[in-house]
Design a protein around this motif. Structure first.
Motif, PDB file in Angstrom:
ATOM      1  N   ASP A 161       0.829  -1.207   0.000  1.00  0.00           N
ATOM      2  CA  ASP A 161       0.000   0.000   0.000  1.00  0.00           C
ATOM      3  C   ASP A 161       0.865   1.259   0.000  1.00  0.00           C
ATOM      4  N   TYR A 162       1.973   1.214   0.731  1.00  0.00           N
ATOM      5  CA  TYR A 162       2.880   2.360   0.784  1.00  0.00           C
ATOM      6  C   TYR A 162       3.447   2.654  -0.605  1.00  0.00           C
ATOM      7  N   LYS A 163       3.964   1.638  -1.269  1.00  0.00           N
ATOM      8  CA  LYS A 163       4.575   1.840  -2.585  1.00  0.00           C
ATOM      9  C   LYS A 163       3.536   2.338  -3.600  1.00  0.00           C
ATOM     10  N   ARG A 164       2.332   1.820  -3.497  1.00  0.00           N
ATOM     11  CA  ARG A 164       1.262   2.276  -4.395  1.00  0.00           C
ATOM     12  C   ARG A 164       0.969   3.753  -4.173  1.00  0.00           C
ATOM     13  N   THR A 165       0.988   4.198  -2.902  1.00  0.00           N
ATOM     14  CA  THR A 165       0.735   5.604  -2.594  1.00  0.00           C
ATOM     15  C   THR A 165       1.848   6.486  -3.122  1.00  0.00           C
ATOM     16  N   VAL A 166       3.096   6.049  -2.982  1.00  0.00           N
ATOM     17  CA  VAL A 166       4.234   6.814  -3.510  1.00  0.00           C
ATOM     18  C   VAL A 166       4.098   7.004  -5.013  1.00  0.00           C
ATOM     19  N   GLU A 167       3.776   5.933  -5.725  1.00  0.00           N
ATOM     20  CA  GLU A 167       3.630   6.021  -7.185  1.00  0.00           C
ATOM     21  C   GLU A 167       2.486   6.962  -7.565  1.00  0.00           C
ATOM     22  N   ASP A 168       1.399   6.920  -6.794  1.00  0.00           N
ATOM     23  CA  ASP A 168       0.259   7.797  -7.062  1.00  0.00           C
ATOM     24  C   ASP A 168       0.651   9.268  -6.867  1.00  0.00           C
TER      25      ASP A 168
ATOM     26  N   ILE B 248       2.827   8.488   4.881  1.00  0.00           N
ATOM     27  CA  ILE B 248       1.969   7.720   5.788  1.00  0.00           C
ATOM     28  C   ILE B 248       0.784   8.549   6.258  1.00  0.00           C
ATOM     29  N   TYR B 249       1.009   9.827   6.541  1.00  0.00           N
ATOM     30  CA  TYR B 249      -0.106  10.718   6.895  1.00  0.00           C
ATOM     31  C   TYR B 249      -1.133  10.721   5.762  1.00  0.00           C
ATOM     32  N   ILE B 250      -0.626  10.843   4.535  1.00  0.00           N
ATOM     33  CA  ILE B 250      -1.502  10.886   3.361  1.00  0.00           C
ATOM     34  C   ILE B 250      -2.271   9.570   3.211  1.00  0.00           C
ATOM     35  N   MET B 251      -1.605   8.456   3.492  1.00  0.00           N
ATOM     36  CA  MET B 251      -2.244   7.148   3.378  1.00  0.00           C
ATOM     37  C   MET B 251      -3.462   7.029   4.290  1.00  0.00           C
ATOM     38  N   TYR B 252      -3.375   7.609   5.489  1.00  0.00           N
ATOM     39  CA  TYR B 252      -4.397   7.363   6.511  1.00  0.00           C
ATOM     40  C   TYR B 252      -5.383   8.508   6.693  1.00  0.00           C
ATOM     41  N   THR B 253      -5.286   9.560   5.877  1.00  0.00           N
ATOM     42  CA  THR B 253      -6.299  10.604   5.973  1.00  0.00           C
ATOM     43  C   THR B 253      -7.468  10.269   5.064  1.00  0.00           C
ATOM     44  N   LYS B 254      -8.674  10.464   5.562  1.00  0.00           N
ATOM     45  CA  LYS B 254      -9.863  10.201   4.769  1.00  0.00           C
ATOM     46  C   LYS B 254     -10.028  11.209   3.624  1.00  0.00           C
ATOM     47  N   SER B 255      -9.239  12.289   3.663  1.00  0.00           N
ATOM     48  CA  SER B 255      -9.303  13.278   2.591  1.00  0.00           C
ATOM     49  C   SER B 255      -8.732  12.739   1.286  1.00  0.00           C
ATOM     50  N   GLU B 256      -7.926  11.663   1.388  1.00  0.00           N
ATOM     51  CA  GLU B 256      -7.355  11.018   0.209  1.00  0.00           C
ATOM     52  C   GLU B 256      -8.014   9.656   0.009  1.00  0.00           C
ATOM     53  N   GLU B 257      -7.643   8.990  -1.069  1.00  0.00           N
ATOM     54  CA  GLU B 257      -8.305   7.736  -1.434  1.00  0.00           C
ATOM     55  C   GLU B 257      -7.389   6.520  -1.282  1.00  0.00           C
ATOM     56  N   ALA B 258      -6.334   6.616  -0.490  1.00  0.00           N
ATOM     57  CA  ALA B 258      -5.366   5.523  -0.396  1.00  0.00           C
ATOM     58  C   ALA B 258      -5.971   4.255   0.196  1.00  0.00           C
ATOM     59  N   ARG B 259      -6.722   4.388   1.279  1.00  0.00           N
ATOM     60  CA  ARG B 259      -7.396   3.273   1.950  1.00  0.00           C
ATOM     61  C   ARG B 259      -6.447   2.084   2.206  1.00  0.00           C
ATOM     62  N   PRO B 260      -5.450   2.289   3.058  1.00  0.00           N
ATOM     63  CA  PRO B 260      -4.524   1.196   3.394  1.00  0.00           C
ATOM     64  C   PRO B 260      -5.250   0.065   4.105  1.00  0.00           C
ATOM     65  N   ARG B 261      -4.656  -1.117   4.060  1.00  0.00           N
ATOM     66  CA  ARG B 261      -5.332  -2.313   4.591  1.00  0.00           C
ATOM     67  C   ARG B 261      -4.894  -2.702   5.995  1.00  0.00           C
ATOM     68  N   ILE B 262      -3.807  -2.107   6.503  1.00  0.00           N
ATOM     69  CA  ILE B 262      -3.291  -2.481   7.816  1.00  0.00           C
ATOM     70  C   ILE B 262      -3.392  -1.294   8.772  1.00  0.00           C
TER      71      ILE B 262
END
Length: 346
Positions: free
Chosen positions: A267-274, A288-302
């Motif tokens: 999930d981290y690598k996918r977010t970096v590429e995005d 990591i902040y970007i991954m876990y904010t609901k303002s973005e669409e990353a939606r990490p699994r862990i």
């Protein structure tokens, strides 16, 4: 009730201490409470995390293997005041503390002199405690991003935070942590139930004695543990997180079981590429902040389990907590041994 998304030790309370080798539970005093007042409306908390079935660690040794690295970046400015600079000598000095660090360590570097120094520092420890591998920056996914990151940073309107958004190699060195963790897992280079990243410059206080780090007693096995160093604020997007250089967790150390950690890395690598595709980039702390904010669409699994010192000011607290856990466990083993010894002498 335990807050699965944000578990921050602060006020003391008794928690069970599980001796996994003996199947016995004991009690130790560990602090726990959320002191940050995070915006739970903005923090995305994954539910029912699913492990990668190929890397289940249930039957491995319940210890922690630590992954670390040093890659040559040259001398660079740290912070925006202009009076602090880091270079190879800075890290070489901090690295000396690995001599007393008695966990398994897997290190990567592009400098043979770093490889030789680490081997010399740890030569008195059991040989299987240390693996050191030479890796060329050009052969990594993370450093292959450097040309595109340099192009982004060249924009005169892009925010300037030294070195995070100024030196293109610096975010590459942050992203490579997750790539190397993935390498260790996929190539089955570790033999322990827990796997952690620790920065090569993490130990900055001199340790006179051998020390060991053990998993905190309240660690949740389907989470990844980080040290929290900033409040999770509402309303931030990727652009404002990078613009203001804000962070939620510290990237200097994190620990998890490999079957969950590898999912986090994906999930981290996918977010970096995005982010790269959107013309945005900074360090892992912003990612990591970007991954876990609901303002973005990353939606990490862990989900992330956070720890924090009561002062909210200690960037190295997570390792200190792991060391305290080991010291208490070690003391308990010694007292149990003496109790059995004296009983048998009667």
């Amino acid at each position: 009730m335990r807050d699965k998304g944000n578990l921050t030790p602060v006020n003391s309370m008794d928690l069970p201490f599980q001796d996994e080798r003996q199947g016995k539970s004991h009690t130790v005093n560990i602090a726990k409470e959320n002191i940050w007042g995070d915006s739970t409306d903005s923090l995305y908390i994954p539910q029912s995390p699913t492990p990668h079935e190929s890397f289940i660690s249930d039957y491995l040794d319940p210890e922690i293997t630590f992954v670390t690295a040093y890659f040559k970046l040259g001398r660079f400015q740290k912070g925006n005041t202009g009076d602090i600079h880091f270079d190879l000598n800075t890290y070489v000095t901090w690295m000396n503390e690995f001599a007393n660090f008695n966990n398994n360590v897997i290190a990567f570097t592009d400098l043979p002199e770093i490889q030789q120094q680490l081997l010399a520092l740890r030569s008195h420890l059991p040989k299987d405690r240390t693996q050191i591998h030479i890796v060329n920056q050009k052969d990594t996914w993370a450093f292959s991003l450097a040309p595109k990151i340099k192009e982004i940073f060249a924009d005169e309107d892009y925010p300037k935070h030294h070195p995070n958004t100024v030196l293109e190699g610096y975010p590459c060195a942050m992203h490579v942590k997750y790539e190397l963790i993935e390498k260790v897992i996929r190539q089955r280079m570790h033999r322990t139930k827990y796997l952690a990243w620790i920065d090569i410059g993490y130990f900055r206080e001199k340790n006179q004695n051998i020390f060991h780090l053990k998993i905190p007693v309240d660690f949740q096995n389907d989470h990844i543990a980080f040290l929290q160093m900033g409040k999770f604020e509402p309303g931030h997007t990727a652009s404002t997180i990078i613009r203001d250089n804000i962070f939620w967790v510290a990237g200097g150390m994190f620990v998890a079981r490999p079957e969950y950690l590898i999912v986090f890395v994906e999930d981290y690598k996918r977010t970096v590429e995005d982010l790269l595709g959107r013309g945005l980039m900074s360090t892992d702390q912003q990612v990591i902040y970007i991954m876990y904010t609901k303002s973005e669409e990353a939606r990490p699994r862990i989900p992330i389990q956070t720890y924090s010192a009561s002062c909210k000011c200690d960037w190295f607290y997570l390792a200190k907590l792991c060391r305290l856990t080991w010291e208490r466990f070690h003391k308990l083993k010694q007292s149990t041994f003496m109790e059995i010894y004296h009983r048998n002498m009667l």
